[in-house]
Design a protein around this motif. Structure first.
Motif, short mmCIF file in Angstrom:
data_model
loop_
_atom_site.label_atom_id
_atom_site.label_comp_id
_atom_site.label_asym_id
_atom_site.label_seq_id
_atom_site.Cartn_x
_atom_site.Cartn_y
_atom_site.Cartn_z
N ARG A 1 0.84 -1.07 0.02
CA ARG A 1 0.10 -0.08 0.00
C ARG A 1 0.80 1.19 0.04
O ARG A 1 0.70 2.45 -0.59
CB ARG A 1 -0.85 -0.10 1.35
CG ARG A 1 -1.79 1.09 1.20
CD ARG A 1 -2.76 1.14 2.41
NE ARG A 1 -3.63 2.08 2.62
CZ ARG A 1 -4.92 2.41 1.86
NH1 ARG A 1 -5.21 1.40 1.11
NH2 ARG A 1 -5.68 3.49 1.85
N PHE A 2 1.85 1.50 0.75
CA PHE A 2 2.71 2.50 0.92
C PHE A 2 4.08 1.98 0.19
O PHE A 2 4.92 1.33 0.56
CB PHE A 2 3.07 2.62 2.34
CG PHE A 2 1.76 3.27 3.20
CD1 PHE A 2 0.97 4.22 2.56
CD2 PHE A 2 1.27 2.38 4.15
CE1 PHE A 2 -0.26 4.43 3.16
CE2 PHE A 2 -0.14 2.75 4.65
CZ PHE A 2 -0.74 3.61 4.60
N GLY B 1 1.30 6.34 11.19
CA GLY B 1 0.07 7.09 11.46
C GLY B 1 0.94 8.23 12.22
O GLY B 1 1.79 8.28 12.65
N LYS B 2 0.19 9.47 12.00
CA LYS B 2 0.89 10.64 12.43
C LYS B 2 0.91 10.76 13.95
O LYS B 2 1.97 11.28 14.54
CB LYS B 2 0.27 11.98 11.96
CG LYS B 2 0.49 11.91 10.31
CD LYS B 2 -0.25 13.51 9.77
CE LYS B 2 -0.17 13.52 8.24
NZ LYS B 2 -0.64 14.92 7.73
N THR C 1 7.77 4.48 -1.26
CA THR C 1 8.39 5.37 -1.13
C THR C 1 9.60 5.56 -2.17
O THR C 1 10.49 4.69 -2.16
CB THR C 1 8.96 5.82 0.15
OG1 THR C 1 7.71 5.55 1.12
CG2 THR C 1 9.57 7.03 0.45
N ARG D 1 9.46 -1.20 8.57
CA ARG D 1 8.20 -1.99 8.71
C ARG D 1 8.22 -2.87 10.19
O ARG D 1 7.23 -2.78 10.87
CB ARG D 1 7.97 -2.86 7.67
CG ARG D 1 7.55 -2.02 6.43
CD ARG D 1 7.34 -2.91 5.21
NE ARG D 1 7.10 -2.25 3.84
CZ ARG D 1 5.88 -1.58 3.64
NH1 ARG D 1 4.81 -1.84 4.32
NH2 ARG D 1 5.84 -0.99 2.34
N ARG E 1 8.79 9.35 5.83
CA ARG E 1 7.56 9.48 5.25
C ARG E 1 7.16 8.03 5.28
O ARG E 1 5.99 7.85 5.34
CB ARG E 1 7.91 9.83 3.78
CG ARG E 1 6.76 9.81 2.97
CD ARG E 1 6.86 10.33 1.46
NE ARG E 1 7.38 11.62 1.37
CZ ARG E 1 8.64 11.84 0.86
NH1 ARG E 1 9.08 10.84 0.43
NH2 ARG E 1 9.15 13.11 0.56
N LEU E 2 7.80 6.99 5.03
CA LEU E 2 7.42 5.53 4.97
C LEU E 2 6.91 5.32 6.33
O LEU E 2 5.91 4.55 6.74
CB LEU E 2 8.57 4.66 4.47
CG LEU E 2 8.13 3.24 4.53
CD1 LEU E 2 6.82 2.81 3.50
CD2 LEU E 2 9.28 2.06 4.24
N ASP F 1 12.64 10.21 3.30
CA ASP F 1 12.06 8.98 2.63
C ASP F 1 11.75 8.16 3.75
O ASP F 1 10.49 7.46 3.71
CB ASP F 1 12.68 8.25 1.70
CG ASP F 1 12.65 9.28 0.11
OD1 ASP F 1 11.60 10.13 0.11
OD2 ASP F 1 13.67 9.32 -0.47
N THR G 1 5.63 7.09 8.63
CA THR G 1 4.45 8.07 8.84
C THR G 1 3.25 7.42 8.28
O THR G 1 2.21 7.15 8.82
CB THR G 1 4.72 9.63 8.57
OG1 THR G 1 5.95 10.08 9.18
CG2 THR G 1 3.40 10.37 8.62
N ASP G 2 3.50 6.93 6.99
CA ASP G 2 2.54 6.27 6.43
C ASP G 2 2.01 5.25 7.10
O ASP G 2 0.95 4.67 7.16
CB ASP G 2 2.83 6.05 4.79
CG ASP G 2 2.98 7.01 4.03
OD1 ASP G 2 2.43 8.13 4.28
OD2 ASP G 2 3.88 6.80 3.04
N LEU G 3 3.03 4.25 7.59
CA LEU G 3 2.76 2.94 8.19
C LEU G 3 2.16 2.96 9.47
O LEU G 3 1.34 2.41 9.71
CB LEU G 3 4.11 2.14 8.29
CG LEU G 3 4.56 1.68 7.13
CD1 LEU G 3 5.91 1.12 6.97
CD2 LEU G 3 3.75 0.66 6.09
#
Length: 725
Positions: free
Chosen positions: A99-100, A269-270, A102, A295, A262-263, A259, A265-267
């Protein structure tokens, strides 16, 4: 249009029929070709075993049909109805992407450039390479999914299992899998590697196709599928570029901190990232740009109450004392991530993690885990789910899981360190026993009339089957095939000959009905090694040699197949098992039929019948003798037809037909009717063949034997053509 009587056309027909021997219809056609070649040549001609011999036989046929118009008509009728190469019309797709995803923009641009470059005769091939956990496989699948419009002919994916030479996929098995994914039926896939290469290149020649070869071990694996077809792009994934492969090399390195953040954060959550703000520098440092490590860190960044929590990173941050200098493993972000995830496991789950790593199982499910660990299946399901959530296992098909190579290495080391050698050996033995029992039960359900020897088969033969039918049992065996081969090899290494024998016998339905000849070969070779070391002159040795010989025959390794079948006959004779001895000699006769050596084939069937004559009414195997003799009658009829003795062929085939009809064996009745029809056609009586073909067709239609029906339809067409002439 090519003249059907030209040398090139005759060569092509012989070559195509030879490639088609993957199913019974193809074998029938090959046998018919041999009889017709003998008739054209006026003498027995041994079946060609390679390109040069094929060309020699084609010249012989060309000379014969050029001299005799009747022979020319017979060859033309055969050529018109000879089975063609298998069809492959599926549009395969890749496994799902993540899904995510980068960055990696540079690598993706290079991949597109290679995939879309102008065709110039060179294969379009690129290798994305990098260390474990850096995301090369994810990159390949994500790029292919994003660029799907470039490949309307489909996107093939194959895991080459290149963690080691012991697990690496054989090129022939790789080709078989790709042809199956393209839609070619099991029965149409050629037996030998050369035939599979030719079929693969033919099937992809006009397609715009992506071929992703993941976890490559060697250039030999990759070369097997390389093609200069202008629309085919081969994308290889490896730890490093394979030596000797001419390909565009695209290195994949760590993600930048930007990067990586960013990954994460995507995984995660903020909100979780905000709560873990204080430890993020340490997290990024330890993960070192590895997508796998990032991950794996997510479960420890989801809040203070989570197992491990941000506190784990906080406790390890700060200045190290000199004696706490990083070890080599700590410098590897993937190993650091694995060790951290392992330390967060509860004891029961950690034990599953360790003790299922003791063999390179391709993918395992909760049932074998439960048996190996002595827990319930529900507990096994929960443990496997947690290990997957923590990135310590990768989910595979259905409910199966597998290790990454580096993770399995860590788990195995932990097992030997914490559980000790004796406990590890006992756990592996329990896994092997579970696979042996599963395989024996499925084998009995997949071939209820087949015979197998050994304590497991004796125990399970009368127990109810858990399967809905033969097809379901065969599918179950096929799904576990890789694990069954590994179990046989593990049993060999641990000195458990009974498990080896029972596992090898359980693979027979996959040879007989599904064509998995190269995949089962390592296990069958292990069976013969064990028999030579522990059981010479026993029934088990005879069975192991027979199974290997039959497998080699299907792989067109005729010379070694003969050695194994003769060894089987000797072992069965020494063990006082005439039924097994007769079966081995009969198999040698079937090999001779395949080689168009009709006289020798007939002699083998005569010898097998004489051996069966040694079994008295009260002896073991007496109930099997009448059916075995009927099969031999049928085979003798086939050999006599090849020799041109049509009267003798009719006599033998009629006797076999009477038996199978009386016993209600629809399948063998139809096969014998087909042999009789072939005999009528070979002696110039197509009208006499037609009613036999129609009866066989009606019988096989009820049995849903699709590939036998293909041959019967072709045979009927030949008869009609000959009748019109």
């Amino acid at each position: 249009m090519l003249d059907p009587m030209s040398l090139a056309a005759i060569t092509a027909v012989l070559g195509t029929v030879g490639l088609g021997m993957a199913n019974e219809a193809g074998k029938w056609a090959w046998e018919s070709a041999g009889g017709l070649v003998r008739r054209i040549a006026g003498r027995e001609v041994t079946a060609p075993a390679g390109p040069e011999e094929l060309s020699a036989v084609a010249r012989l046929v060309h000379e014969g049909v050029s001299r005799d118009p009747a022979l020319a008509r017979a060859w033309a009728a055969f050529a018109r109805t000879a089975p063609g190469p298998g069809t492959a019309d599926s549009i395969p797709s890749l496994p799902p992407s993540v899904r995510f995803f980068t960055n990696r923009q540079t690598a993706m641009r290079l991949l597109r450039r290679e995939a879309t470059r102008k065709a110039d005769g060179r294969p379009k091939v690129a290798v994305v390479h990098g260390p474990e956990g850096i995301g090369t496989s994810t990159l390949a699948i994500h790029w292919g999914s994003r660029e799907a419009d470039l490949f309307p002919g489909g996107m093939l994916y194959a895991d080459l299992r290149g963690a080691s030479s012991g697990t690496a996929l054989d090129p022939s098995a790789l080709l078989r899998g790709l042809l199956a994914d393209l839609g070619m039926r099991d029965e149409e896939i050629p037996r030998d590697t050369a035939g599979r290469k030719e079929s693969f290149r033919r099937c992809v020649a006009d397609r715009r196709l992506l071929v992703v070869l993941d976890h490559a071990h060697s250039a030999a694996q990759i070369r097997a599928v390389l093609t200069s077809a202008p629309g085919v792009f081969t994308l290889v994934v490896a730890r490093r570029p394979p030596t000797g492969l001419d390909a565009l090399a695209i290195p994949v390195g760590p993600l930048s901190d930007k990067d990586a953040l960013r990954l994460l954060t995507d995984l995660a959550g903020k909100r979780a990232m905000a709560e873990a703000r204080a430890v993020l520098p340490r997290v990024l440092e330890r993960c070192a740009g590895s997508p796998y490590a990032l991950r794996a860190a997510v479960p420890r960044l989801t809040g203070p109450g989570a197992p491990g929590g941000p506190g784990e990173f906080r406790a390890q941050s700060g200045t190290r004392r000199p004696e706490e200098a990083p070890t080599v493993s700590e410098a590897d972000p993937v190993r650091v991530a694995v060790e951290s995830a392992y330390r967060a496991l509860e004891p029961g789950v950690a034990r599953v993690y360790r003790l299922m790593s003791l063999r390179e199982w391709p993918a395992f499910g909760p049932a074998v885990v439960a048996h190996t660990l002595g827990i319930t299946e529900a507990e096994a399901v929960r443990a496997l789910g947690e290990l997957a959530d923590r990135q310590l296992l990768e989910p595979g098909d259905t409910d199966r899981y597998r290790y990454r190579p580096v993770v399995r290495g860590h788990a195995e080391s932990a097992a030997f360190r914490e559980d000790r050698i004796a406990a590890c050996a006992a756990a592996l033995a329990r896994s092997v026993r579970w696979y042996a029992r599963f395989a024996a039960r499925a084998r009995l359900a997949a071939l209820p009339r087949g015979w197998a020897i050994g304590p497991l088969y004796d125990e399970l033969r009368e127990s109810p089957s858990p399967y809905g039918g033969e097809g379901e049992a065969l599918t179950a065996l096929a799904d576990e095939l890789g694990n069954l081969v590994q179990a046989a090899l593990a049993a060999e290494e641990s000195g458990d000959p009974d498990s080896v024998y029972q596992l090898c016998q359980a693979l027979w339905p996959l040879q007989l009905k599904a064509g998995h000849h190269d995949e089962v070969l390592p296990a069958l070779r292990a069976g013969v090694r064990v028999a030579e070391a522990h059981g010479r002159g026993t029934r088990s040795a005879g069975r192991m040699h027979s199974l290997l010989g039959l497998d080699l025959m299907e792989l067109l390794e005729y010379e070694e197949a003969e050695v194994r079948l003769r060894s089987a006959a000797r072992a069965e004779e020494e063990s006082g098992h005439p039924l097994g001895q007769a079966s081995a000699v009969e198999s040698l006769g079937l090999l001779r039929l395949r080689q168009w050596r009709w006289r020798e084939a007939y002699a083998c069937f005569e010898e097998a019948a004489a051996v069966l004559g040694l079994i008295g009414p009260q002896d073991e195997g007496a109930r099997e003798v009448p059916r075995a003799l009927a099969l031999l009658e049928r085979h003798r009829g086939r050999a006599l037809r090849g020799l041109g003795d049509f009267t003798g062929a009719h006599t033998r085939l009629d006797a076999a037909l009477r038996y199978f009809r009386a016993e209600g064996e629809a399948y063998n009745t139809a096969r014998t009717l087909t042999d009789l029809a072939e005999t009528h056609l070979a002696e110039g009586d197509p009208a006499g063949a037609l009613p036999l073909i129609d009866e066989a067709t009606a019988t096989l239609d009820e049995e849903r034997a699709a590939y036998h029906l293909v041959h019967l339809r072709a045979l009927r067409e030949r008869c009609l053509s000959a009748t019109e002439e």
